[in-house]
Design a protein around this motif. Structure first.
Motif, PDB file in Angstrom:
ATOM      1  N   GLY A  98       0.982  -1.212   0.321  1.00 49.61           N
ATOM      2  CA  GLY A  98      -0.179   0.325  -0.241  1.00 49.61           C
ATOM      3  C   GLY A  98       0.529   1.048   0.238  1.00 49.61           C
ATOM      4  N   TYR A  99       1.494   1.642   0.140  1.00 45.36           N
ATOM      5  CA  TYR A  99       2.621   2.231  -0.286  1.00 45.36           C
ATOM      6  C   TYR A  99       3.148   2.845  -1.372  1.00 45.36           C
ATOM      7  CZ  TYR A  99       6.622   5.931   2.465  1.00 45.36           C
ATOM      8  OH  TYR A  99       6.995   6.598   2.490  1.00 45.36           O
ATOM      9  N   ASP A 100       2.920   2.959  -1.978  1.00 42.43           N
ATOM     10  CA  ASP A 100       2.503   2.809  -3.496  1.00 42.43           C
ATOM     11  C   ASP A 100       2.639   4.039  -3.748  1.00 42.43           C
ATOM     12  OD1 ASP A 100       0.176   3.432  -3.066  1.00 42.43           O
ATOM     13  OD2 ASP A 100      -0.576   1.590  -3.897  1.00 42.43           O
ATOM     14  N   ALA A 101       2.997   4.451  -5.266  1.00 47.60           N
ATOM     15  CA  ALA A 101       3.220   5.451  -5.912  1.00 47.60           C
ATOM     16  C   ALA A 101       1.984   6.750  -5.690  1.00 47.60           C
ATOM     17  CB  ALA A 101       3.219   5.365  -7.511  1.00 47.60           C
ATOM     18  N   ARG A 102       0.953   6.364  -5.731  1.00 46.93           N
ATOM     19  CA  ARG A 102      -0.606   6.717  -5.081  1.00 46.93           C
ATOM     20  C   ARG A 102      -0.664   6.925  -3.433  1.00 46.93           C
ATOM     21  NH1 ARG A 102      -4.400   4.433  -6.274  1.00 46.93           N
ATOM     22  NH2 ARG A 102      -3.508   1.881  -6.566  1.00 46.93           N
ATOM     23  N   LEU A 103       0.163   6.617  -3.214  1.00 50.22           N
ATOM     24  CA  LEU A 103      -0.030   6.325  -1.840  1.00 50.22           C
ATOM     25  C   LEU A 103      -1.473   6.095  -1.258  1.00 50.22           C
ATOM     26  CD1 LEU A 103       1.987   9.457  -0.191  1.00 50.22           C
ATOM     27  CD2 LEU A 103       2.569   7.308   0.050  1.00 50.22           C
ATOM     28  N   SER A 104      -1.460   5.185  -1.316  1.00 48.91           N
ATOM     29  CA  SER A 104      -2.977   4.188  -1.595  1.00 48.91           C
ATOM     30  C   SER A 104      -2.881   4.108  -0.456  1.00 48.91           C
ATOM     31  CB  SER A 104      -3.124   3.253  -2.788  1.00 48.91           C
ATOM     32  OG  SER A 104      -2.600   2.270  -1.857  1.00 48.91           O
ATOM     33  N   LEU A 105      -2.038   3.784   0.440  1.00 50.32           N
ATOM     34  CA  LEU A 105      -2.135   2.361   1.690  1.00 50.32           C
ATOM     35  C   LEU A 105      -3.306   1.459   2.350  1.00 50.32           C
ATOM     36  CD1 LEU A 105      -2.156   5.634   3.707  1.00 50.32           C
ATOM     37  CD2 LEU A 105       0.209   4.578   2.957  1.00 50.32           C
ATOM     38  N   ALA A 106      -3.511   1.074   0.467  1.00 46.53           N
ATOM     39  CA  ALA A 106      -4.328   0.530   0.381  1.00 46.53           C
ATOM     40  C   ALA A 106      -3.411  -1.170  -0.036  1.00 46.53           C
ATOM     41  CB  ALA A 106      -5.507   0.357  -0.462  1.00 46.53           C
ATOM     42  N   PRO A 107      -3.392  -2.522   1.039  1.00 44.77           N
ATOM     43  CA  PRO A 107      -2.656  -3.441   0.111  1.00 44.77           C
ATOM     44  C   PRO A 107      -2.595  -4.192  -0.796  1.00 44.77           C
ATOM     45  CG  PRO A 107      -3.094  -3.091   2.959  1.00 44.77           C
ATOM     46  CD  PRO A 107      -4.169  -2.574   2.085  1.00 44.77           C
ATOM     47  N   SER A 108      -2.721  -4.707  -1.613  1.00 39.66           N
ATOM     48  CA  SER A 108      -3.042  -5.343  -2.781  1.00 39.66           C
ATOM     49  C   SER A 108      -2.590  -6.571  -2.809  1.00 39.66           C
ATOM     50  CB  SER A 108      -2.541  -4.535  -4.204  1.00 39.66           C
ATOM     51  OG  SER A 108      -0.861  -4.697  -4.422  1.00 39.66           O
ATOM     52  N   GLY A 109      -1.880  -7.394  -1.607  1.00 38.28           N
ATOM     53  CA  GLY A 109      -2.001  -8.541  -1.312  1.00 38.28           C
ATOM     54  C   GLY A 109      -0.703  -8.820   0.090  1.00 38.28           C
ATOM     55  N   ASP A 110      -0.111  -9.909  -0.221  1.00 40.62           N
ATOM     56  CA  ASP A 110       0.249 -10.340   0.584  1.00 40.62           C
ATOM     57  C   ASP A 110       1.725  -9.684   0.766  1.00 40.62           C
ATOM     58  OD1 ASP A 110      -1.864 -11.573   2.138  1.00 40.62           O
ATOM     59  OD2 ASP A 110      -1.474 -13.872   1.358  1.00 40.62           O
ATOM     60  N   ALA A 111       2.761  -9.914   1.348  1.00 39.44           N
ATOM     61  CA  ALA A 111       4.163  -9.579   1.322  1.00 39.44           C
ATOM     62  C   ALA A 111       4.424 -10.371   0.110  1.00 39.44           C
ATOM     63  CB  ALA A 111       4.265  -9.893   2.775  1.00 39.44           C
ATOM     64  N   ARG A 112       5.503  -9.571  -0.370  1.00 39.36           N
ATOM     65  CA  ARG A 112       5.970 -10.359  -0.734  1.00 39.36           C
ATOM     66  C   ARG A 112       8.017  -9.900  -1.312  1.00 39.36           C
ATOM     67  NH1 ARG A 112       3.499 -10.901  -7.318  1.00 39.36           N
ATOM     68  NH2 ARG A 112       2.533 -12.252  -5.695  1.00 39.36           N
ATOM     69  N   PRO A 113       9.084 -11.035  -0.908  1.00 39.19           N
ATOM     70  CA  PRO A 113      10.506 -10.552  -1.035  1.00 39.19           C
ATOM     71  C   PRO A 113      10.344  -9.531  -2.168  1.00 39.19           C
ATOM     72  CG  PRO A 113       9.784 -13.328  -0.536  1.00 39.19           C
ATOM     73  CD  PRO A 113       8.564 -12.552  -1.086  1.00 39.19           C
ATOM     74  N   ALA A 114      11.536  -8.604  -1.883  1.00 43.98           N
ATOM     75  CA  ALA A 114      12.353  -8.024  -2.944  1.00 43.98           C
ATOM     76  C   ALA A 114      13.363  -9.240  -3.688  1.00 43.98           C
ATOM     77  CB  ALA A 114      13.147  -7.079  -2.945  1.00 43.98           C
ATOM     78  N   CYS A 115      13.185  -8.868  -5.151  1.00 42.82           N
ATOM     79  CA  CYS A 115      13.767  -9.560  -6.560  1.00 42.82           C
ATOM     80  C   CYS A 115      15.235  -9.226  -5.641  1.00 42.82           C
ATOM     81  CB  CYS A 115      13.954  -9.244  -7.747  1.00 42.82           C
ATOM     82  SG  CYS A 115      13.583  -7.580  -8.040  1.00 42.82           S
ATOM     83  N   ALA A 116      16.284 -10.381  -5.997  1.00 45.11           N
ATOM     84  CA  ALA A 116      17.702 -10.514  -5.912  1.00 45.11           C
ATOM     85  C   ALA A 116      18.543  -9.194  -7.233  1.00 45.11           C
ATOM     86  CB  ALA A 116      18.339 -11.329  -5.792  1.00 45.11           C
ATOM     87  N   TRP A 117      18.814  -7.700  -6.132  1.00 43.84           N
ATOM     88  CA  TRP A 117      19.137  -6.569  -6.964  1.00 43.84           C
ATOM     89  C   TRP A 117      20.164  -7.163  -7.765  1.00 43.84           C
ATOM     90  CZ3 TRP A 117      22.897  -3.125  -5.230  1.00 43.84           C
ATOM     91  CH2 TRP A 117      23.175  -3.341  -4.359  1.00 43.84           C
ATOM     92  N   ASP A 118      21.072  -7.581  -6.981  1.00 46.72           N
ATOM     93  CA  ASP A 118      22.762  -7.924  -7.964  1.00 46.72           C
ATOM     94  C   ASP A 118      22.450  -8.701  -9.286  1.00 46.72           C
ATOM     95  OD1 ASP A 118      23.997  -6.492  -6.040  1.00 46.72           O
ATOM     96  OD2 ASP A 118      25.056  -8.412  -5.459  1.00 46.72           O
ATOM     97  N   ASP A 119      21.239  -9.162  -9.235  1.00 48.42           N
ATOM     98  CA  ASP A 119      21.183  -9.849 -10.546  1.00 48.42           C
ATOM     99  C   ASP A 119      20.744  -9.260 -11.668  1.00 48.42           C
ATOM    100  OD1 ASP A 119      22.351 -12.275  -9.091  1.00 48.42           O
ATOM    101  OD2 ASP A 119      20.285 -13.100  -9.092  1.00 48.42           O
ATOM    102  N   VAL A 120      19.893  -8.263 -11.185  1.00 47.54           N
ATOM    103  CA  VAL A 120      18.180  -6.912 -11.421  1.00 47.54           C
ATOM    104  C   VAL A 120      19.497  -5.692 -12.012  1.00 47.54           C
ATOM    105  CG1 VAL A 120      16.247  -6.307 -11.970  1.00 47.54           C
ATOM    106  CG2 VAL A 120      17.009  -8.731 -11.259  1.00 47.54           C
ATOM    107  N   LEU A 121      19.951  -5.312 -11.097  1.00 49.53           N
ATOM    108  CA  LEU A 121      20.581  -3.820 -11.333  1.00 49.53           C
ATOM    109  C   LEU A 121      22.082  -3.589 -11.416  1.00 49.53           C
ATOM    110  CD1 LEU A 121      19.818  -0.649 -10.369  1.00 49.53           C
ATOM    111  CD2 LEU A 121      20.270  -1.314  -8.019  1.00 49.53           C
ATOM    112  N   SER A 122      22.440  -3.028 -12.872  1.00 51.14           N
ATOM    113  CA  SER A 122      23.950  -2.427 -12.649  1.00 51.14           C
ATOM    114  C   SER A 122      24.188  -1.149 -12.943  1.00 51.14           C
ATOM    115  CB  SER A 122      24.263  -3.411 -13.888  1.00 51.14           C
ATOM    116  OG  SER A 122      23.482  -3.285 -15.113  1.00 51.14           O
ATOM    117  N   TRP A 123      25.342  -0.786 -13.111  1.00 46.13           N
ATOM    118  CA  TRP A 123      25.537   0.634 -13.097  1.00 46.13           C
ATOM    119  C   TRP A 123      27.008   0.815 -13.647  1.00 46.13           C
ATOM    120  CZ3 TRP A 123      24.687  -0.873  -8.515  1.00 46.13           C
ATOM    121  CH2 TRP A 123      26.117  -1.005  -7.267  1.00 46.13           C
ATOM    122  N   ASP A 124      27.178   1.940 -14.164  1.00 40.33           N
ATOM    123  CA  ASP A 124      28.530   2.339 -14.312  1.00 40.33           C
ATOM    124  C   ASP A 124      28.576   3.842 -14.133  1.00 40.33           C
ATOM    125  OD1 ASP A 124      27.279   2.938 -16.877  1.00 40.33           O
ATOM    126  OD2 ASP A 124      27.933   1.521 -17.810  1.00 40.33           O
TER     127      ASP A 124
END
Length: 292
Positions: free
Chosen positions: A103-129
């Motif tokens: 519920g802590y989304d971009a619109r600040l709806s404060l209304a959950p859309s589902g149960d808690a879900r883990p974040a993805c493994a960021w080293d597998d997804v995010l990179s930068w230079d």
């Protein structure tokens, strides 16, 4: 944690979803205020997941797989690597989707859309230079673990170029002071009218985090364990002192988890944290006073 009383001039404003107060010996000029406002707008336009036109929003929505690297990218994301290693993955810059799901989304709806879900493994997804920040698949970057502290440091630098003498920058719990030592109360997380202790900040930063600051629903708040996507339960509030607000902010987040005190010790940074049952812990190097 309130701004300490001073004899100079105070400029207050709202930015990045919170209240700011900048204290200087003399009133800031209009050019100084414009410089601060431009800096805050730039940072928000790059890193805010709450505005559609930000760089991180374009990544989250899959409109692009990479963005021009903001000048703060390496400093913040490299520090996230240290936080993730110290907390065994509990702190993760891709926790934004987990927050939005609760519920802590971009619109600040404060209304959950589902149960808690883990974040993805960021080293597998995010990179930068030096040139680009890239995501292998759409995800929401959330720099809340240290981003406000980073901005406090940047604002302090800008103000310091325009004002002489003492300066205090307070962004509602993330505070940096230069000059005369500042005595600050540690706000009780369950009663803002009370303090659990006091500490003096001298040419340093003090950052705090608490589960009551952004809370909604039944036990929901903004401090999540990225490994589960669920709000933390053991600690109610943390405080950390460091040479920069970004480091203090990062430690205030890490202290909600195992590994936080060890990271603080490796950085030689004192800290305090309160459990949800009211018990208070603090580091051996903490020089402030904790009330019984």
């Amino acid at each position: 944690m309130s701004l300490p009383v001073a004899t100079g001039s105070t400029w207050t404003f709202d930015a990045i979803g919170t209240s700011w107060a900048i204290e200087t010996a003399d009133p800031l000029s209009s050019s100084a205020r414009d410089a601060v406002s431009s800096l805050v707008e730039r940072f928000d336009r790059e890193w805010s997941r709450f505005r559609d036109d930000s760089l991180v929003s374009s990544l989250a929505e899959g409109r692009t797989a990479s963005i021009p690297a903001p000048e703060d990218a390496d400093a913040m994301l490299s520090l996230y690597r240290e936080l993730a290693a110290a907390t065994s993955g509990a702190v993760n810059p891709l926790v934004g989707d987990s927050l939005a799901r609760l519920g802590y989304d971009a619109r600040l709806s404060l209304a959950p859309s589902g149960d808690a879900r883990p974040a993805c493994a960021w080293d597998d997804v995010l990179s930068w230079d030096a040139d680009r920040v890239r995501l292998a698949s759409p995800a929401t970057i959330d720099v809340g673990a240290l981003g406000k502290g980073r901005l406090v440091d940047l604002v302090l630098d800008v103000v310091g170029r325009h004002a002489s003498g003492d300066v205090v920058v307070d962004a509602s719990g993330d505070l940096a002071a230069r000059g005369t030592p500042v005595r600050v109360g540690l706000e009780h997380p369950y009663d803002p009218a009370r303090a659990i202790g006091v500490v003096t900040v001298t040419d340093a930063a003090l950052c705090a985090s608490a589960i009551n600051r952004r809370a909604w629903g039944n036990g929901l708040h903004h401090v999540l364990d990225a490994r589960t996507g669920a709000p933390v339960r053991a600690y109610a509030a943390t405080w950390a002192l460091a040479d920069t607000a970004m480091r203090a902010d990062a430690l205030a987040t890490a202290l909600f988890f195992d590994g936080g005190p060890e990271l603080a010790a490796s950085w030689d940074c004192p800290w305090v944290r309160m459990r949800t049952d009211g018990r208070v812990e603090w580091s051996p190097g903490f020089s402030g006073e904790i009330f019984s």
